[in-house]
Enzyme design. Structure first.
Site, PDB file in Angstrom:
ATOM      1  N   LYS B  79      17.697  33.513   9.051  1.00 11.00           N
ATOM      2  CA  LYS B  79      16.371  33.801   9.619  1.00 11.00           C
ATOM      3  C   LYS B  79      15.766  34.978   8.858  1.00 11.00           C
ATOM      4  O   LYS B  79      16.470  35.932   8.503  1.00 11.00           O
ATOM      5  CB  LYS B  79      16.515  34.138  11.109  1.00 11.00           C
ATOM      6  CG  LYS B  79      15.177  34.247  11.839  1.00 11.00           C
ATOM      7  CD  LYS B  79      15.378  34.541  13.331  1.00 11.00           C
ATOM      8  CE  LYS B  79      14.052  34.605  14.084  1.00 11.00           C
ATOM      9  NZ  LYS B  79      14.249  34.902  15.528  1.00 11.00           N
ATOM     10  N   SER B 154      11.564  31.902  18.599  1.00 12.54           N
ATOM     11  CA  SER B 154      11.030  32.235  17.293  1.00 12.54           C
ATOM     12  C   SER B 154      11.891  31.756  16.118  1.00 12.54           C
ATOM     13  O   SER B 154      11.393  31.639  15.009  1.00 12.54           O
ATOM     14  CB  SER B 154      10.872  33.756  17.186  1.00 12.54           C
ATOM     15  OG  SER B 154      12.128  34.397  17.184  1.00 12.54           O
ATOM     16  N   SER B 178      14.992  33.151  21.708  1.00 15.96           N
ATOM     17  CA  SER B 178      14.581  32.743  20.358  1.00 15.96           C
ATOM     18  C   SER B 178      15.623  31.951  19.571  1.00 15.96           C
ATOM     19  O   SER B 178      15.299  31.382  18.540  1.00 15.96           O
ATOM     20  CB  SER B 178      14.165  33.967  19.541  1.00 15.96           C
ATOM     21  OG  SER B 178      12.849  34.337  19.875  1.00 15.96           O
TER      22      SER B 178
END
Lengths: 481, 492
Positions: B79, B154, B178
């Protein structure tokens, strides 16, 4: 109304840089100086994703300071974020302590004209220093140097117990002395490692309510603290006498003009939005931890002073001067170990050494020679190897280029003449050259002896043994009667 | 079976038996990325060239015996809020569009020392604020099951990349859901570990007291393995717990007999889609059949969790994001006449709408005069939430809830309605508030053909319990064997 109808209320917030080897939240060195941004790492430069780790030495030093100033030490404490924007503050918040400082409710004692007085401490908390902005001579903007960012500080907040500029100075000197003794800060005011924010207000003695205060930030010499307070007190009284009112504001003291100025860039009261720093765990101190620090606390100035009065018979005044500075006091003690003559060492420190420090505006910490060298100097005089006037020259040499006093006198040829034959020769020569003085002495003018000895000293460039000179002159002069 | 369809433990097996080489595996993934990235938009930065080169190196070192290790040559995706030295770390923000970190996050140090191959940095909502990955400054990631739908957020890039077989596994971060919510939307496994299990050093902070890095994988066993890789105390993060290292694969017993599962009725009430409820009720039946003891109970405090979460998360974010001021790194406005303008313009232009919304909200709740009513109150409620969970865990080993109130929604459906977007986190935030571990695994498809996720919440540092419970139902349901993303729809 007259000035004496007013009471002055002063409180100090003193910042002291702690002399830990590394910064408060990373392992960068705390050393002063260094090329810009060389004492930095991703953590103190606030690179994204970095986290602080509290340096345990900082807590230890702050607890020491708290214990040395009679504070209660909090068993549970924490770090908070103080949020504001400035280019020298890379995280846009300063990690400080808000509602749970490490130390609270302390006091220090100062000497005033009316005797001893306690100044209460509200709190001592730990926090990080900010970086520095340098003017860019080439680009015209400002350049950020983060070497100082993250250097550990303690902030010592006093109650508004101080009533004059002199008391403020005495308080500041006392704090400096204590911090030096417990060796948590080197307190170099010129380098900014000890500085004060001074809060001043005045009120009529008959009023019960405090007046509005103003704050002068970052004062870093005793002299400017005294001058700034005196100026600000006058200014505030003038404003009130003219029917005006004092604005609560932050002022800048200008040493050159000797005036305070309003800092215009501070618009409204800042809202720092303090909240507990979620990156750091709470600080929990055990009884044992605090007890251990208490037991390792060194002798403090007050108790050293008492010891000097009893052990060495120093006068109260001299003992105050020597113990006010740990460096002077350490110098005193280590010199005595060498020469075993406290009176003489005391005299050297109080007179010649203090004079030279004053003349050169030097702090005791910057004295270049050590107690061993001072002690040897005293020994040389006591043994009669040199006279005390040569001693003064040796002291100057020690300030210039410190080395073994014996080497100095050998090198300079300052060894005292104590050879009887040599002294006799000088005495005869001076007597011959000064018949008038001889006549004066014989006519009962004792002062003439002093003159003759002086001439002999001049002749020998101060090296003749003064005691022997005296005796021999007397002997010769009396013989002729 | 295609190489990219294999789990990591299957890849390991084939590497060990010399059925595959590191180079073959990496090439297969690079080809897959080249094929699917245009549809999915999962990456902010791809490292395909570097990966191939690294694969060659590792293969020859492997051949010469210079390196060994179970993870050497296994690809991974990261990420884009986890700092990677020498590689851009953008947080999907204009603010950090060209930011290259000078250091590695602790999890990256661990991954690099095990010689995994980084395939690239994965898209996300800007600074991890959002639930759909639509708030990325660069691109909107699509859901591999239906390209017209969001992957969740996210960590949408991470979940979509794993679902689309563009990476075998990935790291995400979870502040309020997330990892779990996008895992649920994309039909993969996502674990939010206990707060303090994984070092946060090098994770660009959103909300420090809630953030946690975690694995997104194809199955539960891979999840355990990736957790093994990244867990552990780090002296650079004082909030990381110092405890003995565990091997999480050892807890996979495929047995839940006697396991006490609590089902909080508040998580099956209004606001939860009926289809999600029905699917999960079936799973509860399955657990019963497997010998688990199920009991409904009330977790009343949970209704306050969302409000509490948004106050605490935004408060911390408003302070954490202050450092993006245009002074030292990141975006700086080209023209300004004074310091204040430099700050104002850099931050106005560098941050997106959602980030600014949260900074403003967070600044407000910390302001003097409002602090007690909002931030302080939220911290008090946080303690109550923790207490309520503590009480529940006196009775139950695991708490079972939906991961999200709905399946994946359409792109554009909620992006202009912040409140509705916030509701996507309603099932996940209380876990972060209480610092607990929770896993999401896919359990069914809804009538739109989109995955439905189940969340299992465990007590602090009891990852093993939820991993085993998830593993057991995974074995029973065989979701991966039955369903595959089909890349339906899409404009392209």
């Amino acid at each position: 109304m007259s000035r004496s109808d007013y009471e002055v209320i002063i409180g100090l917030e003193v910042h002291a840089e702690l002399s830990t080897k590394t910064k408060i939240f990373c392992s960068c060195p705390t050393e002063f100086g260094g090329a810009p941004n060389t004492h930095t790492c991703p953590i103190c430069m606030a690179m994204p994703g970095t986290l602080p780790v509290l340096n345990e030495k900082v807590v230890e030093y702050a607890v020491k300071a708290g214990l040395a100033t009679n504070c209660e030490i909090s068993r549970n404490s924490k770090n908070d974020r103080k949020n504001y924007y400035y280019p020298d503050l890379p995280k846009s918040y300063q990690i400080s302590q808000f509602d749970q400082p490490l130390c609270e409710h302390g006091y220090v004692e100062i000497e005033t004209e009316e005797g001893k007085k306690k100044i209460r401490l509200t709190r001592i908390h730990i926090e990080e220093d900010a970086g520095k902005l340098n003017h860019d001579d080439f680009g015209g903007g400002s350049l950020v140097d983060l070497n100082r960012a993250g250097v550990p500080l303690i902030e010592i907040v006093s109650e508004p117990d101080i009533r004059s500029a002199q008391e403020a100075e005495a308080y500041m000197r006392k704090l400096k002395s204590i911090l030096e003794y417990i060796e948590v800060s080197d307190c170099k005011m010129q380098e900014g490692s000890l500085r004060a924010d001074v809060n001043v207000s005045v009120k009529k003695k008959t009023d019960t309510k405090l007046g509005t205060r103003t704050e002068m930030k970052n004062m870093n010499s005793f002299r400017s603290i005294v001058r700034a307070i005196e100026y600000e007190v006058e200014r505030q009284i003038d404003v009130l006498e003219d029917g005006g009112k004092i604005d609560q504001e932050t002022l800048r003291w200008d040493d050159v003009s000797g005036k305070t100025f309003s800092m215009r860039d501070k618009e409204d009261a800042q809202d720092y939005r303090y909240f507990p720093d979620p990156d750091l765990v709470a600080i929990k101190l055990s009884e044992e931890y605090i007890e251990n620090i208490k037991n390792t606390l060194p002798e403090l100035p007050e108790s050293r002073k008492q010891r000097y009065l009893e052990q060495y018979n120093l006068s109260e005044k001299d003992a105050n001067i020597i113990t006010a500075s740990k460096y002077l006091s350490d110098l005193f003690e280590s010199a005595i170990e060498v020469c075993n003559n406290p009176k003489a060492v005391n005299n050297w420190i109080i007179s010649d050494i203090s004079r030279i420090l004053n003349e050169t505006e030097t702090e005791p910490i910057a004295i270049p020679f050590d107690g061993n060298q001072l002690g040897k100097l005293v020994v040389l005089i006591d043994k009669g190897t040199i006279s005390s006037s040569i001693g003064k020259k040796v002291l100057e040499e020690l300030f210039e280029n410190p080395r073994d006093p014996e080497d100095i006198i050998k090198e300079k040829g300052w060894i005292q003449i104590s050879d009887e034959g040599a002294i006799k020769e000088v005495v005869s020569k001076i007597l011959e050259a000064n018949p008038q003085s001889v006549a004066d002495f014989r006519a009962g003018k004792d002062r003439a002896l002093g003159f003759l000895v002086g001439q002999a000293m001049k002749e020998t460039k101060g090296k003749a043994n003064p005691k022997m000179l005296n005796e021999m002159f007397l002997e010769e002069l009396k013989r002729g009667i | 079976m295609e190489i990219t369809e294999l789990t990591v433990h299957e890849l390991q097996e084939k590497l060990k038996n010399k059925e595959l080489t590191i180079t073959e595996i990496t090439k297969a993934y690079v080809n897959r990325i080249n094929e699917k990235e245009k549809d999915v938009d999962a990456f902010v930065t791809t490292l395909t060239e570097e990966a191939l080169q690294k694969a060659e190196e590792l293969q020859s070192k492997m051949n010469s015996g210079e390196i060994t290790g179970d993870f050497a040559g296994i690809p991974i995706g990261i990420k884009d809020n986890i700092c990677t030295k020498g590689i851009k770390t953008t947080c999907s923000s204009r603010m950090l569009e060209n930011f290259v970190s000078p250091y590695n996050a602790t999890v990256m140090e661990k991954i690099n020392s095990e010689n995994l191959i980084n395939l690239g940095k994965l898209n996300m909502d800007e600074f991890a604020m959002g639930s759909s990955t639509e708030y990325s400054y660069f691109k909107t990631t699509k859901n591999p099951w239906n390209l017209n739908k969001v992957p969740g957020g996210s960590s949408g890039g991470s979940a979509a990349a794993v679902a689309a077989n563009m990476v075998p596994w990935a790291l995400g971060s979870d502040t309020g859901g997330s990892i779990r919510q996008p895992a649920s939307f994309c039909g993969v496994v996502g674990l939010k570990p206990t707060y303090g299990l994984i070092s946060r050093y090098g994770l660009v902070a959103f909300a420090s007291s809630l953030d946690q890095i975690g694995p997104i994988t194809k199955d539960v066993k891979d999840c355990c393995m990736l957790l093994n890789l990244i867990a552990g105390h780090d002296e650079k993060d004082t909030t990381s717990e110092d405890m003995p290292k565990k091997d999480y694969t050892k807890c996979l017993k495929n047995d839940v007999k006697g396991l006490k599962i609590g089902v909080p009725k508040e998580f099956f009430g209004d606001g939860i889609n009926q289809e999600v409820k029905t699917r999960l009720e079936n799973i509860i039946e399955e657990y019963k059949n497997l010998g688990a003891e199920i009991e409904e109970f009330s977790l009343d405090i949970a209704q306050y969790a969302l409000a509490t979460y948004y106050i605490i998360a935004c408060a911390e974010a408003s302070s954490n994001l202050g450092r993006f001021d245009g002074i030292r790194y990141g975006y700086r406005t080209p023209e300004f006449s004074n310091l204040k303008e430099l700050y104002k313009k850099s931050r106005s232009e560098g941050f997106g709408e959602e980030v600014k919304r949260r900074i403003i909200l967070g600044t407000y709740v910390l302001s003097s005069g409002y602090y007690d009513a909002y931030y302080k109150k939220a911290q008090q409620v946080r303690t109550l939430v923790m207490n309520e969970f503590d009480k529940a865990f006196e009775k139950y080993d695991v708490i079972l809830t939906p991961t999200a109130p709905t399946g994946a929604f359409d792109i554009g459906e909620k992006s202009n309605n912040p409140l509705e977007m916030y509701l996507a986190d309603i099932c996940t935030v209380s876990v972060n508030i209480a610092g607990l571990p929770a896993i999401s695994i896919p359990v069914a498809l809804n009538s739109e053909g989109m995955p439905v996720g189940m969340q299992l919440i465990g007590n602090r540092f009891k990852e093993e319990t939820i991993l085993n419970a998830a593993y057991t139902i995974e074995k029973k349901l065989k979701f991966r064997e039955k369903y595959k993303p089909e890349f339906k729809g899409g404009a392209k």
